[in-house]
Every structure is written in C-alpha cells, then in structure tokens.
Design a protein around this motif. Sequence first.
Motif, short mmCIF file in Angstrom:
data_model
loop_
_atom_site.label_atom_id
_atom_site.label_comp_id
_atom_site.label_asym_id
_atom_site.label_seq_id
_atom_site.Cartn_x
_atom_site.Cartn_y
_atom_site.Cartn_z
N PRO A 125 -7.66 -1.14 1.57
CA PRO A 125 -8.11 -0.91 0.11
C PRO A 125 -8.28 0.69 0.04
O PRO A 125 -8.74 1.35 0.85
CB PRO A 125 -9.64 -1.48 0.45
CG PRO A 125 -9.46 -2.79 1.33
CD PRO A 125 -8.47 -2.13 2.29
N SER A 126 -7.92 1.21 -1.27
CA SER A 126 -7.80 2.50 -1.61
C SER A 126 -9.34 3.07 -1.57
O SER A 126 -9.49 4.35 -1.51
CB SER A 126 -7.19 2.55 -2.88
OG SER A 126 -7.88 1.95 -3.98
N GLY A 142 -5.99 0.71 -7.58
CA GLY A 142 -7.29 1.58 -7.42
C GLY A 142 -7.76 2.48 -8.34
O GLY A 142 -6.94 3.11 -8.92
#
Length: 346
Positions: A125-126, A142
């Motif tokens: 996840p960014s 993101g």
Amino acid sequence: MLTPPVTTEESLKIPSDRPLIVWAVSDGRAGIHNQVLGLAEAIAALTPTQIVVRHIRYRRLFDRWPTALRLWPDVMLKRDSDLIGPPYPDIWIAAGRATLPHSLRMRRRSQGKTLVVQLQDPRVPSGRFDMVIAPKHDEVKGDNVLPILGSTHRITPERLSREAVPWAESLSKFEGPFVAALIGGRSKSHDMSLARAETLVQQIRAAVKGKKATLLLSVSRRTPEAARAILTEGLKDLDGIIYEGKGDNPYFAFLNAADHILVTEDSVNMATEAAATGKPVHVLPMDARGTGAKFGRFHQGLQEYGAARPWSGELRTWKYTPLNETHRAAEALLALYNQTHPDEKR
C-alpha cells in the motif's frame, strides 16, 4: 493521486543554514541506481543538497525472501552492503525490492523527521510511504502517488555535454548524421532471438546506409551472446563505433551526438532517457515473452507525448519538447517536503 502544492522559485530555493541531506538508496544495479540518483541530482539543482549513496544488498540466504519475512533486515545484509543507521537523512529516496524493508521502517526510525519516497511500484500500500513516484504504466493507486511517464534518470543537457568531451576526438573522425542504436535483451517480458537479431541487422544497415550516416551501437549485458555476435558482426563494417560493454561507456556521448535514437522496446529506462534528449526515438521491436501490457501502455504514452514512434525502417525526423519528468518529480517532492517540514522549509 498526488496533487502537489503550487510551487514558485522562491518556495524551492529558500536559503537554509545547511544543505538538504538526501539519501539515494538502491541495490546498486545501474538501472535502479540511476533512477534514485537522478532524482536526488534533480533536487540538488533546485536547492543546496548533500547526496549520500546507499546500497542495500542481502546475504544469499535472504536475497529472495519476500519483504514480509525480512523482519530483521539489518542483520540480513551482506558485508559489502551499506549499513542503515542514524543520523538519518531529510529525504530518503529508494527503489527496488531490496530497499523495501528499510523504507517501510524509516519513518518510525527517524521519528517522522525523514520524508520517505519510494520509486516504481512498491507492491505494498502506497500509504506506508510519504510519497510514491511510479510510472504511469504501472497504474499505482493512492493519494500520495505521483505518476510519471517512464522513469526518473540522470539525463540533462549539461551532463550529456560534459560526458561527451572524452569522446569528442573519436567522434570527430566521422560525419553525421549520427544514429545511436541502443540494444537491450532478455527480460521477463522480452527476448531477442537469432532471427530477430538478423532482422535488426538488415533494417539498421539499410537505414544507416540510406542516409550515409554514422552508426553508434551499444549492446547491453542483457543482450544474448549469440544475438550480440550477430549484431556486432553484421554491422561492424559500417562507419561508427560499437560498444560491447568493455572499457569506458560512451552511452552519454552517443545520446549527445545522435540525430536519431533507435532503442529496443524492452527497456523503459533507455526509452525514457532517449526521450529526454528531444531527438526522434525509434522503438525497435523485440520477441515477446509475456503479454507486454505494461510496456504497451508505456510506449503508447511516449507516442502520445510525441517523443517516440514504432520503427518503420526509415530515419524520419520530428520535433518535440524534451521529456523532463525527473525535474517535475523533484519539484513535487520538494514542495511536499516544504509542506510537511515547514520549520526546515527551503
């Protein structure tokens, strides 16, 4: 998707009592190293900066472990790896799978004082980073993601001119136009068969001879040995220089001298760097090993920008504004740093 604050020259160059400390972190492979270092150098062009290169390499036992299992990354490093410890930098720029265990811990280790920037698709996840700068064709999502066309790099007009100086005498023996042919090779998505190499020889010969041009040929470490032999043997009688990987690398000098650049479709880095010159970029086909969807999106983007066209067999000429995504990324990164570190704004 990240929308950076509006920046001005004053907001980017506010004097500071010390230079910005930027770490450029990778596993040392040229393609990845040049991305992080290129972005760090672009920041240095905007504000006083001290660049520190860090290479992270794991012991063989841990080298292929997934990021989630590298729970104690510091003790897993090889002896020739740089140690990652305090004092930590103002900005951490990293790329590549090897850097992820340290990138994911840097905000906590620095107590939030280090802005953590990850290049490429981190495949996590960014939001676990302060900023992700990823190629548009990777379609990374993101709020803190800055999509760019291609990759960051070290190509600037000043660098090309400087790096061309040692090759000036060698190149002065030939007359233009100059055709730089940058050949890649085997990867997860592409390959070069003997038949493909033979076809490229015939097409490049015809185009160069048709224009009475000088050939500047460079093959990479990834070029299969048999294909490399076909290319070098089949083109060695043409006027020009052939670089096979030994001795000083004329890559920058080739880009500087070229009137046309031919680049195989397997390398995002080479095509992006070629597009940074403002010269016509002709994309040479390779043999596909997969779907190639990401590369298709990338090359479509270069074509829509106006930098590149699929190889037609002819050395056609067109103009466009040199692609300068590294500078744009540096401006956005520095603006984010100023926003999140107002007491140290520069």
